[in-house]
Design an enzyme around this catalytic site. Structure first.
Site, PDB file in Angstrom:
ATOM      1  N   HIS A  82       0.853  -1.187   0.000  1.00 32.21           N
ATOM      2  CA  HIS A  82       0.000   0.000   0.000  1.00 32.21           C
ATOM      3  C   HIS A  82       0.884   1.231   0.000  1.00 32.21           C
ATOM      4  O   HIS A  82       1.788   1.369   0.825  1.00 32.21           O
ATOM      5  CB  HIS A  82      -0.931   0.018   1.207  1.00 32.21           C
ATOM      6  CG  HIS A  82      -2.054   1.000   1.063  1.00 32.21           C
ATOM      7  ND1 HIS A  82      -1.892   2.340   1.297  1.00 32.21           N
ATOM      8  CD2 HIS A  82      -3.341   0.839   0.674  1.00 32.21           C
ATOM      9  CE1 HIS A  82      -3.027   2.969   1.069  1.00 32.21           C
ATOM     10  NE2 HIS A  82      -3.924   2.081   0.693  1.00 32.21           N
ATOM     11  N   ASP A 108     -11.282  -6.919   4.852  1.00 32.52           N
ATOM     12  CA  ASP A 108     -11.299  -5.519   5.283  1.00 32.52           C
ATOM     13  C   ASP A 108     -10.206  -4.775   4.532  1.00 32.52           C
ATOM     14  O   ASP A 108      -9.018  -4.982   4.786  1.00 32.52           O
ATOM     15  CB  ASP A 108     -11.076  -5.423   6.794  1.00 32.52           C
ATOM     16  CG  ASP A 108     -12.163  -6.116   7.576  1.00 32.52           C
ATOM     17  OD1 ASP A 108     -13.340  -5.993   7.195  1.00 32.52           O
ATOM     18  OD2 ASP A 108     -11.842  -6.806   8.570  1.00 32.52           O
ATOM     19  N   LEU A 109     -10.575  -3.943   3.612  1.00 32.63           N
ATOM     20  CA  LEU A 109      -9.646  -3.306   2.690  1.00 32.63           C
ATOM     21  C   LEU A 109      -8.521  -2.579   3.422  1.00 32.63           C
ATOM     22  O   LEU A 109      -8.778  -1.715   4.267  1.00 32.63           O
ATOM     23  CB  LEU A 109     -10.399  -2.330   1.783  1.00 32.63           C
ATOM     24  CG  LEU A 109      -9.585  -1.653   0.680  1.00 32.63           C
ATOM     25  CD1 LEU A 109      -9.049  -2.702  -0.296  1.00 32.63           C
ATOM     26  CD2 LEU A 109     -10.436  -0.616  -0.041  1.00 32.63           C
ATOM     27  N   ASP A 110      -7.283  -2.942   3.087  1.00 28.05           N
ATOM     28  CA  ASP A 110      -6.069  -2.301   3.611  1.00 28.05           C
ATOM     29  C   ASP A 110      -5.941  -2.389   5.126  1.00 28.05           C
ATOM     30  O   ASP A 110      -5.251  -1.578   5.742  1.00 28.05           O
ATOM     31  CB  ASP A 110      -6.007  -0.825   3.185  1.00 28.05           C
ATOM     32  CG  ASP A 110      -5.899  -0.666   1.677  1.00 28.05           C
ATOM     33  OD1 ASP A 110      -5.354  -1.572   1.022  1.00 28.05           O
ATOM     34  OD2 ASP A 110      -6.367   0.360   1.150  1.00 28.05           O
ATOM     35  N   GLU A 111      -6.587  -3.372   5.734  1.00 29.65           N
ATOM     36  CA  GLU A 111      -6.515  -3.503   7.188  1.00 29.65           C
ATOM     37  C   GLU A 111      -5.971  -4.856   7.625  1.00 29.65           C
ATOM     38  O   GLU A 111      -6.105  -5.244   8.779  1.00 29.65           O
ATOM     39  CB  GLU A 111      -7.898  -3.260   7.801  1.00 29.65           C
ATOM     40  CG  GLU A 111      -8.401  -1.842   7.623  1.00 29.65           C
ATOM     41  CD  GLU A 111      -9.686  -1.563   8.367  1.00 29.65           C
ATOM     42  OE1 GLU A 111     -10.049  -2.366   9.249  1.00 29.65           O
ATOM     43  OE2 GLU A 111     -10.347  -0.540   8.081  1.00 29.65           O
TER      44      GLU A 111
END
Length: 284
Positions: free
Chosen positions: A192, A226-229
């Site tokens: 990311h 859970d997006l980008d988590e």
């Protein structure tokens, strides 16, 4: 690289774990070349990674698993053992930006990464020539709102067909469906382009520039629904100043992204990462 077996363990913490494992290895003349331990006092959980000279053990991995299983049951262990002589199979996924894919291909080509890159999957044709120069299969699978199920069904088929151990989203600009995130939990790595959780979402460098930040960074993490988590494997930062433009920040950010992703992938393929809840233990 020396031929070793990698024994990776996580279990409830208690007295005698290290002694029991060490005694087991000693019984079979196992030669430990690297030993790492961590006890999480808040969760009461224990983590361990040992590298053992493969030729010091009088049997292979299957016999090792059978012999070790009683200890694993006694201590309620989550564990696995891997052979360093069997490089993990890696699939890279990308879109249009080349820096992360080019960096990983270079590290693979120069044998800095002990893995087998079996294929590259992309939703664009832009990087085909670069990939095929390395004699790696390139699979173009376009994705849009009308064909997502079909497209990711094809992606899933390729992952299964190549028997990939890990999938790397090297700036792949599509969100994986929840079904794939669940199916390949702990096997999909993303980079990311910001220092999560700061500046999530679109145009992170523009966000950072508008806030006048002095550090920018990148986060390498496992992909979850859970997006980008997902659990973080590696992060890196670089210092900037008021004189840096957005273009400077993007350029510097790409360097950070490459470094964080390559280190994160290396840790994964060397069995140095243990995931627990939404965190990781990463042994050096």
């Amino acid at each position: 690289m020396e031929h070793t077996y990698r024994l990776v363990i996580s279990c409830p913490d208690r007295v005698g774990i290290v002694a029991k494992v060490s005694n087991f290895l000693s019984t079979y003349n196992g030669w430990i070349t690297e030993a790492s331990h961590h006890s999480d006092t808040q969760t009461g959980w224990f983590f361990m990674r040992h590298e053992i000279k493969a030729d010091s053990i009088p049997f292979g991995l299957e016999q090792f698993r059978i012999a070790f299983e009683p200890i694993a049951r006694e201590f309620d262990m989550n564990w696995h053992i891997a052979d360093s002589a069997q490089p993990k199979k890696v699939i890279l996924m990308c879109s249009k930006e080349s820096h992360c894919v080019a960096d990983l291909l270079h590290r693979w080509h120069s044998k800095e990464i002990n893995a087998e890159i079996v294929a590259v999957i992309s939703n664009h044709e832009d990087l085909r020539r670069m990939v095929e120069w390395h004699e790696i299969p390139y699979h173009y699978i376009p994705v849009d709102k009308n064909n997502r199920d079909e497209a990711f069904g094809e992606v899933d088929g390729l992952i299964e067909g190549y028997e990939a151990d890990v999938v790397v989203l090297a700036r792949y600009m599509q969100i994986l469906p929840a079904s794939l995130c669940e199916k390949y939990s702990g096997k999909v790595i993303n980079i990311h382009h910001s220092f999560l959780p700061s500046f999530a979402g679109a145009r992170p460098y523009h966000q950072a520039y508008s806030r006048g930040v002095k550090l920018i960074g990148a986060t390498c993490h496992y992909v979850t629904q859970d997006l980008d988590e997902g659990p973080i494997i590696e992060q890196d930062v670089i210092r900037i100043s008021h004189s840096d433009s957005i273009e400077d920040m993007v350029r510097l950010g790409k360097d950070v992204e490459k470094n964080a992703l390559s280190r994160g992938l290396r840790a994964h393929i060397e069995d140095r990462v243990i995931t627990y809840e939404n965190k990781t233990v990463v042994f050096d």
